[in-house]
Design an enzyme around this catalytic site. Structure first.
Site, PDB file in Angstrom:
ATOM      1  N   GLY A 180       0.729  -1.407  -0.025  1.00  0.00           N
ATOM      2  CA  GLY A 180       0.252   0.018   0.155  1.00  0.00           C
ATOM      3  C   GLY A 180       0.870   1.330   0.046  1.00  0.00           C
ATOM      4  N   GLY A 182       0.789   5.493   0.921  1.00  0.00           N
ATOM      5  CA  GLY A 182       0.013   6.496   1.731  1.00  0.00           C
ATOM      6  C   GLY A 182       0.679   7.791   1.513  1.00  0.00           C
ATOM      7  N   ARG A 183       0.090   8.928   2.155  1.00  0.00           N
ATOM      8  CA  ARG A 183       0.690  10.366   1.521  1.00  0.00           C
ATOM      9  C   ARG A 183       2.094  10.324   1.866  1.00  0.00           C
ATOM     10  NH1 ARG A 183      -3.065  13.609   5.553  1.00  0.00           N
ATOM     11  NH2 ARG A 183      -2.718  11.404   6.724  1.00  0.00           N
ATOM     12  N   TYR A 184       2.935   9.598   3.079  1.00  0.00           N
ATOM     13  CA  TYR A 184       4.106   9.740   3.207  1.00  0.00           C
ATOM     14  C   TYR A 184       4.994   8.756   2.872  1.00  0.00           C
ATOM     15  CZ  TYR A 184       1.206  12.664   5.751  1.00  0.00           C
ATOM     16  OH  TYR A 184       0.101  13.790   6.167  1.00  0.00           O
ATOM     17  N   GLY A 185       4.545   7.798   2.375  1.00  0.00           N
ATOM     18  CA  GLY A 185       5.591   6.750   2.024  1.00  0.00           C
ATOM     19  C   GLY A 185       4.739   5.419   1.510  1.00  0.00           C
ATOM     20  N   GLU A 186       5.659   4.517   1.336  1.00  0.00           N
ATOM     21  CA  GLU A 186       4.977   3.021   0.723  1.00  0.00           C
ATOM     22  C   GLU A 186       5.291   2.043   1.548  1.00  0.00           C
ATOM     23  OE1 GLU A 186       6.232   2.407  -3.480  1.00  0.00           O
ATOM     24  OE2 GLU A 186       4.907   0.714  -3.682  1.00  0.00           O
ATOM     25  N   ASP A 301      -3.340  11.820  14.619  1.00  0.00           N
ATOM     26  CA  ASP A 301      -3.673  11.249  13.096  1.00  0.00           C
ATOM     27  C   ASP A 301      -4.541   9.879  13.318  1.00  0.00           C
ATOM     28  OD1 ASP A 301      -4.129  11.425  10.559  1.00  0.00           O
ATOM     29  OD2 ASP A 301      -1.953  10.984   9.872  1.00  0.00           O
TER      30      ASP A 301
HETATM   31  N1  LIG Z   1       2.541  -3.042   9.560  1.00  0.00           N
HETATM   32  C1  LIG Z   1       1.804  -3.205   8.488  1.00  0.00           C
HETATM   33  N2  LIG Z   1       1.223  -4.465   8.156  1.00  0.00           N
HETATM   34  C2  LIG Z   1       0.279  -4.866   7.257  1.00  0.00           C
HETATM   35  N3  LIG Z   1       0.226  -3.722   6.458  1.00  0.00           N
HETATM   36  C3  LIG Z   1       0.362  -2.518   6.569  1.00  0.00           C
HETATM   37  C4  LIG Z   1       1.032  -2.344   7.758  1.00  0.00           C
HETATM   38  N4  LIG Z   1       1.366  -1.056   7.713  1.00  0.00           N
HETATM   39  C5  LIG Z   1       0.722  -0.393   6.753  1.00  0.00           C
HETATM   40  N5  LIG Z   1       0.047  -1.301   6.074  1.00  0.00           N
HETATM   41  C6  LIG Z   1      -0.781  -1.297   4.532  1.00  0.00           C
HETATM   42  O1  LIG Z   1      -0.285  -0.320   4.040  1.00  0.00           O
HETATM   43  C7  LIG Z   1      -1.152   0.770   3.555  1.00  0.00           C
HETATM   44  C8  LIG Z   1      -0.441   2.059   3.565  1.00  0.00           C
HETATM   45  O2  LIG Z   1      -0.069   2.481   4.807  1.00  0.00           O
HETATM   46  P1  LIG Z   1       0.386   4.087   4.875  1.00  0.00           P
HETATM   47  O3  LIG Z   1       0.254   4.054   6.634  1.00  0.00           O
HETATM   48  O4  LIG Z   1       1.566   4.224   4.116  1.00  0.00           O
HETATM   49  O5  LIG Z   1      -0.805   4.773   4.394  1.00  0.00           O
HETATM   50  P2  LIG Z   1      -2.238   5.007   5.017  1.00  0.00           P
HETATM   51  O6  LIG Z   1      -2.248   4.872   6.402  1.00  0.00           O
HETATM   52  O7  LIG Z   1      -3.279   4.296   4.145  1.00  0.00           O
HETATM   53  O8  LIG Z   1      -2.645   6.477   4.554  1.00  0.00           O
HETATM   54  P3  LIG Z   1      -1.898   7.695   5.333  1.00  0.00           P
HETATM   55  O9  LIG Z   1      -0.614   8.027   4.400  1.00  0.00           O
HETATM   56  O10 LIG Z   1      -2.883   8.776   5.229  1.00  0.00           O
HETATM   57  O11 LIG Z   1      -1.579   7.343   6.652  1.00  0.00           O
HETATM   58  C9  LIG Z   1      -2.107   0.873   4.870  1.00  0.00           C
HETATM   59  O12 LIG Z   1      -3.217   1.197   4.311  1.00  0.00           O
HETATM   60  C10 LIG Z   1      -2.297  -0.976   5.094  1.00  0.00           C
HETATM   61  O13 LIG Z   1      -3.119  -1.519   4.186  1.00  0.00           O
END
Ligand SMILES: Nc1ncnc2c1ncn2[C@@H]1O[C@H](COP(=O)(O)OP(=O)(O)OP(=O)(O)O)[C@@H](O)[C@H]1O
Ligand SMILES: [Mg+2]
Length: 479
Positions: A180, A182-186, A301
């Site tokens: 996945g 997000g806004r700050y990383g992958e 957040d």
């Molecule tokens: N520890 C983890 N184990 C399994 N999946 C994860 C984990 N951390 C994040 N993810 C998956 O990766 C996705 C991306 O996470 P990320 O925190 O980068 O973005 P987000 O939470 O979706 O958005 P935002 O950037 O607004 O926080 C999450 O929505 C989740 O599905």
């Protein structure tokens, strides 16, 4: 008496006897046999003979009497068991010796206990040293220590692995695939040896978020079962290019946002999710006094995408790039020097209206509780209840983001301000929630959490206690 023989008259008796006597030379007891006769005037030796027959071995003596024929005492069957002891009396210990023995024994045990405790402390310390853990990282003979054990061994203060160990783990990571963005990383699924881990690679512009998140995760006593387990952080690169990694536990069920879209919950699952979220937030918010102590931390957040679902059905709170710490002793709020703000959809009215006093830490905690209320609403919609009119049918609402039907998909500040602050809109509470205990309790909690006045909102600890009580009440009912 003639020729070594003796005579007695009728009424008398003859005897054969044996007695132990001390041999002065050898200091041993030896048996001395004697034969003789007693006159009728002596009562025929009645008394001695009686004693001899009744207790033949008394005091190492034995006697048998007879009067039936001449020389009747020649072959009398004398029974005699010699003593085994010598005259040397066992040495009687004097009181001084006894005292000395007791004192020496006590001292011995004290010294032994001291060494045992010192050894224990030494090995505990050694185990926490990076050197020891590094050996564990490279130790291939005894098999590898799993991450949980490494962290367990090092986390005396509950703040994570030593930096050298973290860097080594970061180097040994193998990326598998992206899960996945997000806004700050992958976020990637990766492997460290045979174990799955999650690796967040921050965008190069998000150094402040990486820095803050890493720092928060390494706060003393931060580790908790409802907070995402931190493993390692690493930064590498030159001036123009940097790669920032954050390695954490991997949860295959993904975020709460993903989970609720795919699944429905039964009341028990809902209770577990809600209680574990409240517990995680309560742990974050609580300041622990003492050495080591833990500052109070506000997340800033909280949303369903930043909460992961563990296999046991509990929540693990993630994403601390915006968090703030506070210690009452210094009365200082440490605000991260990053420009990032929370997610607009989940922002409390006082954040949207910019009336939150940045100098009062309690205000940040209350803003978190507003977001927690919205997350409870997302969860509650997915909890099934029985339809009143059709007993065998269950129902629940579709997954929805808070305010989904009243703001656009990526709402601006103004959109949210107009809905939340000006119109005072809050997510709707469906009628069917009155049919299930947990939904009744949770709908009350969420409404108190999203109250426009921050001071009226429930604290995380209060929510936790209410849900724990509900759990015990239910148990009592079942019993
Ligand atoms: N520890 C983890 N184990 C399994 N999946 C994860 C984990 N951390 C994040 N993810 C998956 O990766 C996705 C991306 O996470 P990320 O925190 O980068 O973005 P987000 O939470 O979706 O958005 P935002 O950037 O607004 O926080 C999450 O929505 C989740 O599905
Ligand atoms: Mg996130």
């Amino acid at each position: 008496m003639q020729n070594g023989t003796c005579e007695t008259r009728p009424g008398g008796s003859c005897f054969a006897s044996v007695e132990e006597v001390l041999d002065e030379e050898t200091k041993q007891y030896v048996a001395e046999y004697s034969h003789g006769c007693m006159s009728p005037e002596q009562g025929g030796g009645l008394l001695q003979c009686k004693v001899g027959t009744m207790s033949p071995q008394i005091h190492g003596k034995s006697i048998i009497c007879c009067d039936n024929e001449n020389f009747c005492n020649r072959d009398l069957p004398l029974e005699f068991n010699p003593r085994t002891t010598t005259t040397e009396m066992p040495p009687v210990a004097d009181t001084t010796t006894i005292y000395l023995t007791v004192i020496c024994t006590v001292i011995f045990f004290i010294v032994a206990a001291f060494f045992a405790i010192a050894r224990c402390i030494y090995y505990r310390r050694v185990k926490r040293k990076p050197g020891y853990l590094m050996n564990s990282l490279y130790n291939t003979t005894n098999g590898h220590l799993p991450i949980a054990d490494l962290v367990e061994q090092s986390s005396g203060s509950g703040s994570g692995l030593p930096l050298l160990v973290q860097r080594t783990i970061a180097k040994q990571i193998q990326m598998v695939h992206s899960v996945g963005k997000g806004r700050y990383g992958e976020v990637w699924l990766a492997k460290w040896r045979d174990e799955k881990v999650a690796v967040k690679i921050f965008f190069t512009t998000e150094e402040a978020s990486w820095f803050r998140e890493t720092e928060i995760y390494q706060t003393v006593l931060m580790r908790n079962e409802n907070i995402l387990g931190f493993i390692a952080a690493d930064i590498k690169g030159t001036g123009s290019w940097t790669q920032m990694l954050l390695i954490t536990d991997y949860h295959e069920l993904g975020s709460l946002h993903d989970y609720l879209q795919k699944r429905v919950l039964n009341p028990h699952m809902l209770k577990t999710l809600a209680l574990s979220l409240a517990s995680g937030v309560a742990h974050l918010h609580t300041e622990i006094f003492g050495t080591p102590g833990k500052p109070s931390i506000a997340h800033r957040d909280i949303k369903s995408k930043n909460i992961l679902v563990k296999r046991n059905g509990q929540c693990a709170i993630a994403d601390f790039g915006l968090a703030v710490k506070y210690t009452s002793e210094s009365d200082e709020i440490q605000i991260a020097p990053n420009t990032r703000v929370g997610t607009r959809r989940y922002m409390a009215p006082e954040v949207l209206s910019e009336t939150l006093d940045l100098k009062v830490f309690e205000g940040f905690k209350m803003a978190d509780m507003y977001s927690v209320g919205l997350v409870f609403w997302e969860m509650a919609r997915r909890c099934i209840t029985t339809v009143r009119s059709a007993k065998n049918t269950t129902t629940c609402e579709d997954y929805a983001l808070p305010y989904q039907d009243v703001v656009p998909s990526d709402p601006s500040f103004e959109d949210m301000y107009a809905v939340v602050c000006v119109k005072g809109v809050r997510p709707p509470i469906p009628q069917r929630w009155q049919d299930e205990d947990i939904l009744v309790v949770l709908s009350k909690i969420m409404q108190e959490c999203w109250h426009p006045s921050p001071a009226v909102r429930l604290t995380a600890l209060r929510v936790k206690k209410t849900l724990v009580k509900l759990e015990t009440d239910c148990t009592i009912k079942i019993v």
